[in-house]
Design a protein around this motif. Structure first.
Motif, mmCIF file in Angstrom:
data_model
loop_
_atom_site.group_PDB
_atom_site.id
_atom_site.type_symbol
_atom_site.label_atom_id
_atom_site.label_comp_id
_atom_site.label_asym_id
_atom_site.label_seq_id
_atom_site.Cartn_x
_atom_site.Cartn_y
_atom_site.Cartn_z
ATOM 1 N N THR A 155 -4.918 -0.395 -11.594
ATOM 2 C CA THR A 155 -3.692 -0.291 -10.429
ATOM 3 C C THR A 155 -4.447 0.810 -10.123
ATOM 4 O OG1 THR A 155 -2.130 -1.779 -11.256
ATOM 5 C CG2 THR A 155 -1.672 -0.222 -9.572
ATOM 6 N N LYS B 76 -9.146 -3.622 -6.150
ATOM 7 C CA LYS B 76 -7.937 -4.244 -5.995
ATOM 8 C C LYS B 76 -7.232 -3.946 -4.665
ATOM 9 C CE LYS B 76 -8.144 -6.754 -10.249
ATOM 10 N NZ LYS B 76 -6.532 -6.545 -11.569
ATOM 11 N N ALA B 77 -7.313 -4.786 -4.200
ATOM 12 C CA ALA B 77 -6.138 -5.176 -2.778
ATOM 13 C C ALA B 77 -6.436 -3.552 -1.985
ATOM 14 C CB ALA B 77 -5.098 -4.071 -3.571
ATOM 15 N N SER B 78 -7.648 -3.472 -1.730
ATOM 16 C CA SER B 78 -8.078 -2.663 -0.716
ATOM 17 C C SER B 78 -8.642 -2.723 0.777
ATOM 18 C CB SER B 78 -9.533 -1.998 -1.581
ATOM 19 O OG SER B 78 -10.440 -0.971 -0.536
#
Length: 844
Positions: A312, A228-230
């Motif tokens: 997260t 996620k959001a990497s």
């Protein structure tokens, strides 16, 4: 011995773990004391579930449907998450057949504990079914269960590669995107393994030429969504926490044998791993492991792990509970450490270890590392180089992974030290949740289960932990085996051998004043000036922002916010105490907080300390010994905690003179005055009668001694006449001095015709009425000398106990001593004590 060595040992280990000024923290500050102690009898708001099964160790909470699913021995249950004890539950009986149990027993297993179907795995498989696995009398089986009907299917799946045989073996498992990720020792005599099954690409750990896992006991596993959001297109990873035998350098410094030394580990695999094409076929190509330390080398046995913010990755962190290694059997203690995901990632990006055949142990690898980096997941950078999956990796990289699964650097706790050390406690499980306070800051709240059935509720504050309360959740001691938090139900579910308990996450109504509310430092609780009550923050979540921020809390310091509030609680009532001069009196004062210090003030200003002018300060209250007129006054008992002072009890003590009763006055009539010579005659007559009585008493005593001599044993003195059936009936209710000399040894006189021998002995307990004629009976709490029994809680008073005199059959002091004088003095003192009007409470 350990009680004296523990502070020194703990201080040395803490100071030498990691260099730097931050570790100069005294060990006594780390050994936290729970602020409140809540015994089982004082529990409130709890729910219980106990079925016909045992070992309720597997819990699955489904918030959407408000159901708590429970796996036990031979059964599965579906409970209402709102109230697990409402009786409207569903049950599945899943027992091993008698034939399976008989085969299990023939293999040498225990048919009282092991040869049953222990449900070890219970997860959501898809939108309609659950997936459960059980040991099934050492022949594991798995089943897909219809979640709505909650019934077993007609056919089962083989569970040999999904569930352990042994119900006591460490096990952890997850279902991720339909694939089953499990870690345990599966088959009857197999080695431990991390496997992925029910997946197009089944994988496992390597066994040759070396084992990647060495007698591992698994504790916990979690999926971290690192994709996620990497920014680099990273893959999600599964982290495993376990304990195994270690042979690397430095691992056996605190043991006599490296072969038996166990250390904690953390390992990871990539979710997108497909295994190798020619090398490491059907094996993990991303498996790496590292040592996990709590920076006190003795804490190597990992008991429990929980993860927070796993969705997260940038905020993901773990809390782990450790206990002393098994070789330290005489010392029991636990430690809690925190680990940030960023530190774990840094260790896996660091240097490797390699197995050195010459020394037969692991040492640091100093050679070159091939590219792409062995053990890493497939990222955007690797895809741009043509490596779209693990099957595209070069053989050189896969060979390196095969021989170098261990990292050189250990994973150290946040700030290099434990958050908590706790003596005489063995933590077995833990869970936690972040709590955002109305003012804005977020705190991690942990619940720690113990081996004897207690729950410690603690909040993480900077570099330490504050234990808000300890709660006894089971009447009989038993191990806490699972903990699950429901934020929607504001409940904590506790799984144990005998059943399941549902507790509220907070009991704010327990705190009655503003100071008591903020001293608790519970992130869920705050003082509401509008309602003048300590309330849960969840109950005001729908209020306006202005009202929510008006809630008074001070989690960091625990002593500010109530200065302008008048909600300090009602003052305690003033109690009156009357006591005779020379007597003792106890002023009870129960401290509700284990962290508070008792402060006694005389007349509002004079502080009293232990041993000062006849005062003894203890956990029960203030003991005034040998009361004198200067001890009269107003006494206030305060609780001093974290810089705050609260009045708990108030007394008015009056010490009355112990004057003898006035002699009866002769009538003032003519002729009443006697001449001096007549009075002299009266005195002589009384003296003569007294002498005759003394001679008669001596003769009787002499005759009694002769009778005893004939029987070959000595007779003990008696303070009064005992009934032939009931034995001795004289008891003294005032502590008095004892005559010098040794006690006579002898046997009791047998038969109904003689009096039982008895002597004075100091024993715990309350005294019986005096010899006839007895005074009017008094309530049990109030003795005739103005003293009452000690409170029922916290018996010790600075190591001294105050007890009463009573007759027993253990001998009497020999030598010259007048028991009649002693008895006369005590009865005379009691006679005047009875003249005191309106006696109030007191105690020895």
């Amino acid at each position: 011995m350990w009680g004296r060595l523990w502070p020194l040992l703990l201080s040395i280990l803490t100071a030498t773990a990691v260099p730097g000024p931050s570790l100069r923290r005294p060990s006594r500050e780390l050994d936290a004391t729970p602020r409140m102690t809540i015994p089982y009898e004082e529990l409130s708001g709890t729910r219980h579930f106990e079925g016909q099964a045992q070992n309720y160790s597997t819990l699955l909470l489904e918030e959407a449907s408000a159901r708590l699913l429970v796996g036990a021995r031979g059964a599965l249950f579906s409970l209402s998450a709102n109230d697990i004890g409402d009786g409207a539950h569903k049950e599945i009986h899943w027992e091993a057949s008698p034939e399976m149990q008989s085969k299990c027993h023939q293999k040498g297993k225990n048919n009282q504990t092991e040869c049953f179907n222990h449900v070890r795995f219970l997860q959501r498989l898809n939108s309609t079914h659950l997936y459960a696995c059980g040991t099934h009398a050492f022949q594991p089986l798995c089943a897909a269960i219809d979640a709505e009907a909650f019934t077993l299917p007609t056919s089962f799946e083989e569970g040999k590669e999904k569930c352990p045989y042994d119900p006591a073996r460490g096990f952890t498992g997850l279902i991720i995107d339909g694939g089953l990720y499990t870690a345990t020792r599966y088959e009857f005599r197999s080695i431990p393994d991390i496997r992925r099954s029910r997946h197009p690409h089944s994988l496992r750990t390597e066994e040759t030429p070396m084992h990647w896992l060495n007698d591992a006991e698994f504790v916990f596993s979690v999926l971290v969504r690192e994709s996620k959001a990497s920014a680099v297109g990273d893959d999600d990873k599964v982290y495993y926490f376990f304990t195994e035998r270690a042979t690397e350098e430095g691992s056996g410094s605190f043991t006599q044998s490296r072969s038996s030394h166990r250390v904690a580990r953390v390992a990871r695999v990539c979710k997108g791993d497909l295994g190798g094409k020619k090398i490491l076929q059907k094996k993990w190509t991303s498996f790496l492991k590292a040592r996990l330390i709590c920076h006190i080398p003795l804490y190597e046995t990992l008991r429990g792990v929980c993860s927070l913010d796993a969705e997260t990755s940038s905020r993901t962190h773990f809390y782990a509970a450790f206990t002393l290694s098994t070789q330290w059997k005489t010392l029991e203690a636990s430690a809690i450490c925190r680990y940030d995901l960023a530190e774990i990632q840094a260790v896996f990006a660091g240097p490797y270890m390699e197995y050195q055949d010459g020394s037969r142990r692991w040492g640091r690898y100093e050679g070159g590392v091939p590219e792409p980096r062995p053990g890493s997941c497939i990222t955007d950078s690797l895809r741009s180089q043509g490596y779209n999956s693990s099957q595209d990796l070069p053989s050189l990289v896969l060979d390196f992974v095969k021989l170098h699964p261990l990292m050189a650097r250990p994973v150290v706790p946040t700030r290099g030290r434990p958050l908590l050390l706790k003596r005489n406690v063995r933590y077995t499980h833990l869970t936690g949740t972040p709590v955002t306070t109305p003012a804005g800051p977020t705190y991690d709240l942990l619940f720690l289960g113990t081996a004897d059935g207690w729950i410690h509720k603690a909040v993480v504050l900077g570099s330490g932990m504050h234990i808000i309360e300890e709660t006894q959740v089971f009447r009989e001691p038993q191990s806490v085996e699972n903990l699950v938090i429901s934020l929607m139900q504001h409940s904590l579910y506790v799984g144990a051998p005998s059943g399941v308990i549902q507790l509220p996450l907070s009991s704010c109504s327990r705190y009655r004043s503003c100071y008591d509310c903020i001293l608790a430092r519970d992130p869920y609780c705050g003082w509401d000036p509008g309602t003048h009550a300590c309330m849960a923050a969840t109950t005001i979540a729908n209020r306006s922002q202005g009202s929510r921020t008006a809630l008074i809390q001070d989690i960091e310091r625990g002593n500010r916010g109530c200065e302008s509030s008048r909600d300090t609680g009602p003052p305690p009532p003033l109690k009156t105490r009357s006591v005779l001069r020379g007597d003792d009196v106890l002023l009870p004062c129960d401290q509700p907080s284990n962290l508070a210090r008792a402060l006694w003030l005389l007349n509002g200003s004079m502080g009293l300390s232990d041993g000062q002018s006849g005062y003894r300060v203890g956990v029960d209250g203030l003991l005034v010994t040998d009361a004198q007129p200067e001890h009269s006054g107003n006494y206030g008992c305060y609780a001093e905690e974290n810089g705050l002072r609260t009045l708990l009890a108030s007394y008015s003590l009056v010490v009355r003179p112990a004057t003898p009763a006035p002699a009866p006055k002769a009538p003032d009539t003519p002729g009443a005055q006697l001449a001096p010579d007549v009075r002299l005659l009266y005195v002589l007559a009384i003296a003569a009668l007294g002498g005759l009585c003394l001679i008669l008493a001596s003769s009787l005593l002499y005759v009694a001694c002769l009778r005893e001599g004939r029987r070959g044993r000595r007779r003990k003195y008696s303070l009064g006449r005992a009934s032939r059936a009931g034995g001795s009936a004289v008891q003294l209710q005032t502590v008095s001095g004892q005559c010098p000399g040794e006690e006579d040894e002898g046997d009791e006189e047998e038969g109904a015709g003689g009096l039982e021998g008895s002597c004075l002995q100091i024993i715990p307990g309350e005294g019986a009425p005096a010899p006839p004629p007895p005074p009017p009976p008094l309530p049990p709490a109030e003795l005739t000398n103005g003293l009452v029994a000690l409170p029922s809680r916290l018996r010790r008073m600075n190591g001294n106990s105050y007890v009463l005199l009573r007759q027993s059959n253990n001998g009497v002091p020999a030598g010259p001593c007048s028991f009649a004088e002693e008895l006369s003095r005590i009865l005379e003192k009691r006679k005047h004590t009875q003249l005191v009007e309106q006696l109030d409470e007191s105690s020895v």
